[in-house]
Write a protein that holds these residues in place. Sequence first.
Motif, PDB file in Angstrom:
ATOM      1  N   VAL A  40       0.857  -1.185   0.000  1.00  0.00           N
ATOM      2  CA  VAL A  40       0.000   0.000   0.000  1.00  0.00           C
ATOM      3  C   VAL A  40       0.891   1.233   0.000  1.00  0.00           C
ATOM      4  CG1 VAL A  40      -1.777   1.226   1.284  1.00  0.00           C
ATOM      5  CG2 VAL A  40      -1.750  -1.268   1.279  1.00  0.00           C
ATOM      6  N   LYS A  41       0.537   2.206  -0.842  1.00  0.00           N
ATOM      7  CA  LYS A  41       1.314   3.442  -0.929  1.00  0.00           C
ATOM      8  C   LYS A  41       1.121   4.235   0.362  1.00  0.00           C
ATOM      9  CE  LYS A  41       2.036   7.438  -3.854  1.00  0.00           C
ATOM     10  NZ  LYS A  41       1.596   8.158  -5.037  1.00  0.00           N
ATOM     11  N   PRO A  42       2.232   4.734   0.965  1.00  0.00           N
ATOM     12  CA  PRO A  42       2.081   5.509   2.200  1.00  0.00           C
ATOM     13  C   PRO A  42       1.304   6.802   1.949  1.00  0.00           C
ATOM     14  CG  PRO A  42       4.398   5.288   1.593  1.00  0.00           C
ATOM     15  CD  PRO A  42       3.594   4.577   0.575  1.00  0.00           C
ATOM     16  N   GLY A  97       0.424  10.680   2.908  1.00  0.00           N
ATOM     17  CA  GLY A  97       0.961  11.858   3.577  1.00  0.00           C
ATOM     18  C   GLY A  97       2.469  11.916   3.522  1.00  0.00           C
ATOM     19  N   ASN A  98       3.056  12.333   4.630  1.00  0.00           N
ATOM     20  CA  ASN A  98       4.494  12.558   4.724  1.00  0.00           C
ATOM     21  C   ASN A  98       5.174  11.404   5.452  1.00  0.00           C
ATOM     22  OD1 ASN A  98       6.529  14.159   3.905  1.00  0.00           O
ATOM     23  ND2 ASN A  98       6.222  15.778   5.406  1.00  0.00           N
ATOM     24  N   THR A  99       4.797  10.190   5.166  1.00  0.00           N
ATOM     25  CA  THR A  99       5.331   9.017   5.855  1.00  0.00           C
ATOM     26  C   THR A  99       6.745   8.714   5.361  1.00  0.00           C
ATOM     27  OG1 THR A  99       3.104   8.143   5.936  1.00  0.00           O
ATOM     28  CG2 THR A  99       4.864   6.613   6.407  1.00  0.00           C
ATOM     29  N   GLN A 100       7.632   8.450   6.292  1.00  0.00           N
ATOM     30  CA  GLN A 100       9.015   8.114   5.951  1.00  0.00           C
ATOM     31  C   GLN A 100       9.068   6.659   5.495  1.00  0.00           C
ATOM     32  OE1 GLN A 100      11.628  10.093   5.859  1.00  0.00           O
ATOM     33  NE2 GLN A 100      13.109   8.528   5.353  1.00  0.00           N
ATOM     34  N   ILE A 101       9.684   6.420   4.343  1.00  0.00           N
ATOM     35  CA  ILE A 101       9.854   5.060   3.845  1.00  0.00           C
ATOM     36  C   ILE A 101      11.223   4.575   4.289  1.00  0.00           C
ATOM     37  CG2 ILE A 101      10.018   3.614   1.800  1.00  0.00           C
ATOM     38  CD1 ILE A 101       8.152   5.572   0.414  1.00  0.00           C
ATOM     39  N   ASP A 102      11.278   3.416   4.921  1.00  0.00           N
ATOM     40  CA  ASP A 102      12.529   2.854   5.420  1.00  0.00           C
ATOM     41  C   ASP A 102      12.960   1.730   4.491  1.00  0.00           C
ATOM     42  OD1 ASP A 102      14.702   2.287   7.012  1.00  0.00           O
ATOM     43  OD2 ASP A 102      13.561   0.943   8.319  1.00  0.00           O
ATOM     44  N   PRO A 103      13.873   2.014   3.537  1.00  0.00           N
ATOM     45  CA  PRO A 103      14.311   0.948   2.638  1.00  0.00           C
ATOM     46  C   PRO A 103      15.117  -0.098   3.396  1.00  0.00           C
ATOM     47  CG  PRO A 103      15.556   2.945   2.233  1.00  0.00           C
ATOM     48  CD  PRO A 103      14.532   3.268   3.261  1.00  0.00           C
ATOM     49  N   GLN A 104      14.970  -1.343   2.964  1.00  0.00           N
ATOM     50  CA  GLN A 104      15.701  -2.422   3.601  1.00  0.00           C
ATOM     51  C   GLN A 104      16.471  -3.194   2.542  1.00  0.00           C
ATOM     52  OE1 GLN A 104      13.220  -4.716   6.108  1.00  0.00           O
ATOM     53  NE2 GLN A 104      12.394  -2.932   7.152  1.00  0.00           N
TER      54      GLN A 104
END
Length: 76
Positions: A24-26, A28-35
Motif C-alpha cells: 500500500v502506498k504511504p 501523507g508525509n510518511t518516511q519510507i525505510d528501505p531495507q
Amino acid sequence: MAAGSTPADTGDAKPQGGAKPLPVKPVGNTQIDPQGRLAETGSSSALPAIALAGGAAVALGVGTMFVARRRKSATA
C-alpha cells in the motif's frame, strides 16, 4: 496440432494473480525505510591485470606474425 490449424477449444483464460499483494502506498508525509542492499556492480580488482595480459598476448602474436612473414618474403 498441425501447423496452420485452428484450435477447437481454447477454454477461458483466467488471471493467475500474483504471489504477493502489492504494498500500500504511504499516505501523507510518511518516511519510507528501505531495507536490504543495492547490487554490487563494477569491475573486479583483477580486471586491469587480465586486460593487460590479454593485450600483451595480442601484441606478442602480432609481432610473431610480422617476423614470420618478413622471413618468408626475404627467402623467396
